[in-house]
Write a protein that holds these residues in place. Sequence first.
Motif, PDB file in Angstrom:
ATOM      1  N   ALA A  80      58.093  36.875  56.299  1.00 35.14           N
ATOM      2  CA  ALA A  80      59.405  36.620  56.868  1.00 35.14           C
ATOM      3  C   ALA A  80      60.017  37.927  57.364  1.00 35.14           C
ATOM      4  CB  ALA A  80      60.303  35.965  55.826  1.00 35.14           C
ATOM      5  N   GLN A  81      60.850  37.800  58.395  1.00 38.76           N
ATOM      6  CA  GLN A  81      61.477  38.981  58.960  1.00 38.76           C
ATOM      7  C   GLN A  81      62.437  39.601  57.943  1.00 38.76           C
ATOM      8  OE1 GLN A  81      63.737  38.193  62.452  1.00 38.76           O
ATOM      9  NE2 GLN A  81      64.066  40.350  62.954  1.00 38.76           N
ATOM     10  N   GLN A  82      62.371  40.919  57.815  1.00 37.43           N
ATOM     11  CA  GLN A  82      63.191  41.637  56.842  1.00 37.43           C
ATOM     12  C   GLN A  82      64.138  42.589  57.562  1.00 37.43           C
ATOM     13  OE1 GLN A  82      63.023  40.905  53.622  1.00 37.43           O
ATOM     14  NE2 GLN A  82      61.303  39.505  53.891  1.00 37.43           N
ATOM     15  N   LEU A  83      65.304  42.800  56.948  1.00 31.98           N
ATOM     16  CA  LEU A  83      66.264  43.763  57.482  1.00 31.98           C
ATOM     17  C   LEU A  83      65.820  45.182  57.147  1.00 31.98           C
ATOM     18  CD1 LEU A  83      69.055  44.344  58.798  1.00 31.98           C
ATOM     19  CD2 LEU A  83      70.025  44.224  56.497  1.00 31.98           C
ATOM     20  N   LEU A  84      65.818  46.045  58.138  1.00 32.99           N
ATOM     21  CA  LEU A  84      65.425  47.430  57.915  1.00 32.99           C
ATOM     22  C   LEU A  84      66.596  48.224  57.324  1.00 32.99           C
ATOM     23  CD1 LEU A  84      63.517  48.205  61.242  1.00 32.99           C
ATOM     24  CD2 LEU A  84      62.523  47.670  59.013  1.00 32.99           C
ATOM     25  N   MET A  85      66.304  48.987  56.264  1.00 33.67           N
ATOM     26  CA  MET A  85      67.275  49.891  55.658  1.00 33.67           C
ATOM     27  C   MET A  85      68.632  49.212  55.431  1.00 33.67           C
ATOM     28  SD  MET A  85      66.300  53.333  57.838  1.00 33.67           S
ATOM     29  CE  MET A  85      67.275  54.403  56.772  1.00 33.67           C
ATOM     30  N   PRO A  86      68.698  48.310  54.446  1.00 32.64           N
ATOM     31  CA  PRO A  86      69.929  47.531  54.216  1.00 32.64           C
ATOM     32  C   PRO A  86      71.173  48.378  53.975  1.00 32.64           C
ATOM     33  CG  PRO A  86      68.095  46.636  52.956  1.00 32.64           C
ATOM     34  CD  PRO A  86      67.629  47.940  53.519  1.00 32.64           C
ATOM     35  N   PRO A 126      62.696  38.777  66.643  1.00 36.57           N
ATOM     36  CA  PRO A 126      62.027  39.970  67.184  1.00 36.57           C
ATOM     37  C   PRO A 126      61.332  39.663  68.503  1.00 36.57           C
ATOM     38  CG  PRO A 126      60.773  39.043  65.356  1.00 36.57           C
ATOM     39  CD  PRO A 126      62.062  38.284  65.408  1.00 36.57           C
ATOM     40  N   LYS A 127      61.344  40.666  69.389  1.00 40.57           N
ATOM     41  CA  LYS A 127      60.699  40.476  70.690  1.00 40.57           C
ATOM     42  C   LYS A 127      59.180  40.565  70.591  1.00 40.57           C
ATOM     43  CE  LYS A 127      64.667  42.360  73.172  1.00 40.57           C
ATOM     44  NZ  LYS A 127      65.170  43.410  74.111  1.00 40.57           N
ATOM     45  N   VAL A 128      58.712  41.280  69.570  1.00 39.71           N
ATOM     46  CA  VAL A 128      57.270  41.445  69.391  1.00 39.71           C
ATOM     47  C   VAL A 128      56.917  41.019  67.977  1.00 39.71           C
ATOM     48  CG1 VAL A 128      55.334  43.056  69.379  1.00 39.71           C
ATOM     49  CG2 VAL A 128      57.204  43.349  71.035  1.00 39.71           C
ATOM     50  N   ARG A 129      55.917  40.195  67.830  1.00 42.88           N
ATOM     51  CA  ARG A 129      55.451  39.733  66.525  1.00 42.88           C
ATOM     52  C   ARG A 129      54.303  40.615  66.056  1.00 42.88           C
ATOM     53  NH1 ARG A 129      58.569  36.446  63.340  1.00 42.88           N
ATOM     54  NH2 ARG A 129      59.669  34.916  64.634  1.00 42.88           N
ATOM     55  N   VAL A 130      54.478  41.229  64.899  1.00 44.01           N
ATOM     56  CA  VAL A 130      53.425  42.069  64.337  1.00 44.01           C
ATOM     57  C   VAL A 130      52.650  41.237  63.320  1.00 44.01           C
ATOM     58  CG1 VAL A 130      52.922  44.174  63.040  1.00 44.01           C
ATOM     59  CG2 VAL A 130      54.849  44.113  64.646  1.00 44.01           C
ATOM     60  N   PRO A 131      51.350  41.070  63.496  1.00 44.26           N
ATOM     61  CA  PRO A 131      50.578  40.267  62.543  1.00 44.26           C
ATOM     62  C   PRO A 131      50.549  40.908  61.171  1.00 44.26           C
ATOM     63  CG  PRO A 131      49.116  41.439  64.042  1.00 44.26           C
ATOM     64  CD  PRO A 131      50.501  41.648  64.565  1.00 44.26           C
ATOM     65  N   ASP A 132      50.531  40.059  60.156  1.00 48.99           N
ATOM     66  CA  ASP A 132      50.471  40.560  58.783  1.00 48.99           C
ATOM     67  C   ASP A 132      49.113  41.214  58.531  1.00 48.99           C
ATOM     68  OD1 ASP A 132      52.918  39.461  58.509  1.00 48.99           O
ATOM     69  OD2 ASP A 132      52.237  37.648  57.460  1.00 48.99           O
ATOM     70  N   GLN A 186      58.528  52.449  56.058  1.00 47.38           N
ATOM     71  CA  GLN A 186      59.852  52.039  55.583  1.00 47.38           C
ATOM     72  C   GLN A 186      59.894  50.536  55.325  1.00 47.38           C
ATOM     73  OE1 GLN A 186      62.611  54.254  55.076  1.00 47.38           O
ATOM     74  NE2 GLN A 186      63.263  52.447  53.945  1.00 47.38           N
ATOM     75  N   ILE A 187      59.150  49.778  56.109  1.00 46.96           N
ATOM     76  CA  ILE A 187      59.119  48.325  55.921  1.00 46.96           C
ATOM     77  C   ILE A 187      58.495  47.972  54.570  1.00 46.96           C
ATOM     78  CG2 ILE A 187      58.154  46.164  56.794  1.00 46.96           C
ATOM     79  CD1 ILE A 187      58.358  47.289  59.603  1.00 46.96           C
ATOM     80  N   ASP A 188      57.373  48.629  54.244  1.00 47.13           N
ATOM     81  CA  ASP A 188      56.724  48.370  52.953  1.00 47.13           C
ATOM     82  C   ASP A 188      57.630  48.754  51.791  1.00 47.13           C
ATOM     83  OD1 ASP A 188      54.466  47.445  54.208  1.00 47.13           O
ATOM     84  OD2 ASP A 188      53.421  49.364  54.156  1.00 47.13           O
TER      85      ASP A 188
END
Length: 233
Positions: free
Chosen positions: A2-8, A81-87, A161-163
Amino acid sequence: MAQQLLMPKATAVWLVDNTALSFEQIATFCKLHPLEVKAIADGELAQGIKGLDPIATGQLSRDEIARAEANPNHKLKLSEPKVRVPDSKRKGPRYTPVSKRQDRPNAILWLVRNHPELKDAQISRLVGTTKSTIEQIRERTHWNSTNLTPMDPVTLGLCSQIDLDLEVERAAKGRPLPTAAELGATLEAAQETEKLNFSYEREEEKEIDADAVFAKLKSLKSDRKDEDEDDQY
């Protein structure tokens, strides 16, 4: 994933400074407690954190913020998101380049100090280390403990940062919400301060006895004269 917020927290700092959103709306969007957002607004929390513009990162639109400002009950929604990054499907421990392995203890120390809610398994996934090494750094029994310096693993390039945000969010799900005392809220409620009765009593001015003042001055003058006569002899 699921899409996550960067740096809450950095996003919350920006929303507090640049929008008229309520603390509850910002807390819900950034997955923080309203007291944490209030502490950010009061300057008691997130000091030194630079705000992250969610519009520039494409996670919020101006129209979405405007709708939320007009309706306090509106919950902010992440933009698609404009671009989907595969898991990425990775098995086993994270591989760390040889050139960066010497930085792992510093990264572990940073994670232990700044994110105590993280479990050993999560830290191991982030920087590719062992539980025994993490335990040694926690207990200050590592062979190089005296020379370790806390360093952000994202800056060191050991994880993204996402991880890091994902692991912190996972660890925060089972953590109880912080209380006002933990956030350093020391101000009394307005209802309590209004009950306090402050009374200032003015001291009565004492009447000045002119005769007593002149008599004292005369005695001082005579004493001074006697001292001068003694000095002449």
